[in-house]
Structure formats: C-alpha cells, structure tokens
Design an enzyme around this catalytic site. Structure first.
Site, PDB file in Angstrom:
ATOM      1  N   ASN A  86       0.838  -0.930   0.200  1.00 42.75           N
ATOM      2  CA  ASN A  86      -0.351  -0.037  -0.014  1.00 42.75           C
ATOM      3  C   ASN A  86       0.765   1.216   0.147  1.00 42.75           C
ATOM      4  O   ASN A  86       0.426   2.537  -0.566  1.00 42.75           O
ATOM      5  CB  ASN A  86      -0.638  -0.004   1.091  1.00 42.75           C
ATOM      6  CG  ASN A  86      -1.897   1.203   2.076  1.00 42.75           C
ATOM      7  OD1 ASN A  86      -2.616   1.322   0.920  1.00 42.75           O
ATOM      8  ND2 ASN A  86      -0.735   1.915   2.770  1.00 42.75           N
ATOM      9  N   TYR A 147       2.831   8.619 -12.182  1.00 47.30           N
ATOM     10  CA  TYR A 147       1.718   7.837 -11.232  1.00 47.30           C
ATOM     11  C   TYR A 147       1.041   6.960 -11.685  1.00 47.30           C
ATOM     12  O   TYR A 147       0.916   5.958 -11.875  1.00 47.30           O
ATOM     13  CB  TYR A 147       0.785   9.116 -10.024  1.00 47.30           C
ATOM     14  CG  TYR A 147      -0.164   8.281  -9.144  1.00 47.30           C
ATOM     15  CD1 TYR A 147       0.558   8.200  -8.029  1.00 47.30           C
ATOM     16  CD2 TYR A 147      -1.354   8.450  -9.826  1.00 47.30           C
ATOM     17  CE1 TYR A 147      -0.298   7.306  -6.629  1.00 47.30           C
ATOM     18  CE2 TYR A 147      -2.043   7.799  -8.901  1.00 47.30           C
ATOM     19  CZ  TYR A 147      -1.795   7.124  -7.557  1.00 47.30           C
ATOM     20  OH  TYR A 147      -2.723   5.868  -6.834  1.00 47.30           O
ATOM     21  N   LYS A 151       1.006   3.104 -12.092  1.00 47.68           N
ATOM     22  CA  LYS A 151       0.306   2.253 -11.113  1.00 47.68           C
ATOM     23  C   LYS A 151      -0.521   0.795 -12.450  1.00 47.68           C
ATOM     24  O   LYS A 151      -1.286   0.369 -11.967  1.00 47.68           O
ATOM     25  CB  LYS A 151      -1.453   3.071 -10.782  1.00 47.68           C
ATOM     26  CG  LYS A 151      -1.195   3.784  -9.649  1.00 47.68           C
ATOM     27  CD  LYS A 151      -0.972   3.208  -8.761  1.00 47.68           C
ATOM     28  CE  LYS A 151      -0.517   3.690  -7.309  1.00 47.68           C
ATOM     29  NZ  LYS A 151      -0.333   2.989  -5.839  1.00 47.68           N
ATOM     30  N   THR A 182      -8.413  10.151   2.617  1.00 43.05           N
ATOM     31  CA  THR A 182      -7.333   9.729   3.237  1.00 43.05           C
ATOM     32  C   THR A 182      -6.436  10.773   3.259  1.00 43.05           C
ATOM     33  O   THR A 182      -6.532  11.732   2.128  1.00 43.05           O
ATOM     34  CB  THR A 182      -7.119   8.705   2.569  1.00 43.05           C
ATOM     35  OG1 THR A 182      -6.096   9.178   1.417  1.00 43.05           O
ATOM     36  CG2 THR A 182      -7.772   7.787   1.755  1.00 43.05           C
TER      37      THR A 182
END
Length: 253
Positions: A86, A147, A151, A182
């Site tokens: 994670n 990014y 991913k 988050t």
C-alpha cells in the site's frame, strides 16, 4: 491466526486495512517510515482486538530497507499469509518540472518495492497458500504522468501473477480506488470540490478496503471499488486516450 504485513500502514488506506484485518482476527506486521504513528496504531489494535501486532519501520525508497522488509516476508518461522503493498505518495503531474530524484524515488516505492516484496511473498506462499493485495488506482487505466504509469504496471503485473500463481494457492489482487478520503490526497491539497472533482466522486476508505478484501478473498485479479468507478473504467476502454488524459489533468487518484 493468519498474519498480514501491510506497507504504508501508518495512515489512510494502510491503517484501514490494518483495522479491518485486525477486526477479523488477523495478526499484523505494520510497515511505514514513522515509528510513532505505527506504535500508536499498534497499541490501539492490540487493545481493541487482542491481536499480535509487530511494528517494522522502513523507508521503501531505500533498497536496503526494502530488503529488510522482504526478509520479514520470507521468514518461514513466522510466515506472512497476506501481503498488502500500500505504500506510496504522489507528485505534481508536470513530469518535466519535477525533481528527477523525486521521480526516481516515486518509481522505487510504487514499482520496485512492490515487485521485491511480491517476489518474496510468492516464493514464501507457494504451496501453502496466501494472498497479495496491491493498492493501485483507477489512474492506472488512463494516461497521465508517472503515477498513472506506475499504477498501470501494478495492475498489469497483478493480472499476470494472479493467473500464474493461483495454481500454487497464491492470489494477487490489484485494488483500484478512485478519489478517496485519506491523508494521501489532503497532503497534496486535494479535497472534495477542488480542482474540478465533484463530491460524488469521493469514496470512503472503509468501503474501498472492504470491497478490496472481499474481491481478494474471491481470487479476483482486479478490484474496482464502487459501481461509479467500475463504469468509469469501462468507459476508458472505449473513449479516446486524448479525452481521458485531458479529464485526468483535473486531479489525482
């Protein structure tokens, strides 16, 4: 009891994975850079759920520290039954304007560290069974900066590894949330209603983790929490890449 090792466990989705797994009775190994936050969470989970919680501080952009975590994953005397990759962080989308050392560190955390820990996990779990959960993103289905590329790699590799190693009892699931409440997004100054991201597009961390764990238990290679993001990902397969890349510039997921 099964034991789960979670990276990036001090906050956000990592902490939520820890809470939900502890509630199911799993013992935990929590990994992150900040020892104080990890110890606080560990104490909470021990008290609330009566599970064993081990704290392992490590910076996953440093190869020697990744190797230390991989060694823990490989420890046959104290086996890991679930690995949750994670750990991660975001950068501004303008690659050419970013410091290249930051970009390299970003690649190491998202791709190299995940790959090394998966390698250790699969070798340890083969034959006895286990689950690997890789926290990816819907950004992996579109084209924008590094990014998205990181991913996308994580999703593609998870698909292949799940097919390849499920015959040995090891499942690999890429969990692909969209915008989620988050600290990951708040650290970048991104909140509901900002940068053109409507409040409807935001998910809560407990839902993301609950659906991700459910799909991992079912052996799915890719988990996309919420119907709205399932529809969005389906549309990315038919819409022009230039259109989806343009929309993606509005925010980070």
């Amino acid at each position: 009891m099964p034991t789960a090792l979670i990276t990036g466990a001090s906050a956000g989705l990592g902490a939520e994975f820890a809470r939900q797994l502890a509630a199911k009775g799993a013992d935990l190994v929590l990994v992150a850079r900040g020892a104080e936050a990890l110890e606080t969470l560990a104490a909470e989970l021990r008290t609330r759920h009566g599970v064993a919680v081990e704290v392992l501080t490590a910076d996953l952009s440093v190869e020697a520290e990744v190797a230390r975590v991989a060694e823990r994953v490989s420890d046959a005397g104290h086996p890991i039954d679930m690995l949750v990759n994670n750990a991660g962080f975001g950068l501004p989308l303008q690659f050419a304007d970013n410091d290249i050392d930051d970009e390299v560190r970003h690649l190491r955390v998202h791709v190299e560290a995940s790959m090394r820990l998966m390698h250790a996990g699969i070798r340890s779990m083969r034959g006895r069974g286990g689950r690997i959960v890789n926290v990816a993103s819907v950004a992996g289905f579109i084209s924008r900066s590094t990014y998205s590329a990181c991913k996308g790699w994580l999703i593609g590799f998870s698909r292949w590894a799940n097919s390849e190693y499920s015959r040995d009892g090891v499942t690999v699931t890429a969990v692909c949330p969209g915008f989620t409440h988050t600290a990951f997004h708040s650290r970048m100054g991104l909140e509901p209603g900002r940068e053109g991201v409507p409040a409807l597009m935001w998910l809560d961390a407990p839902l993301v983790v609950r659906e991700g764990l459910r799909d991992a238990a079912r052996g799915k290679a890719v988990s996309i929490p919420s119907l709205r993001y399932k529809v969005i990902v389906a549309l990315t397969r038919v819409l022009p890449g230039s259109l989806t890349a343009g929309v993606a510039r509005r925010g980070r997921v």
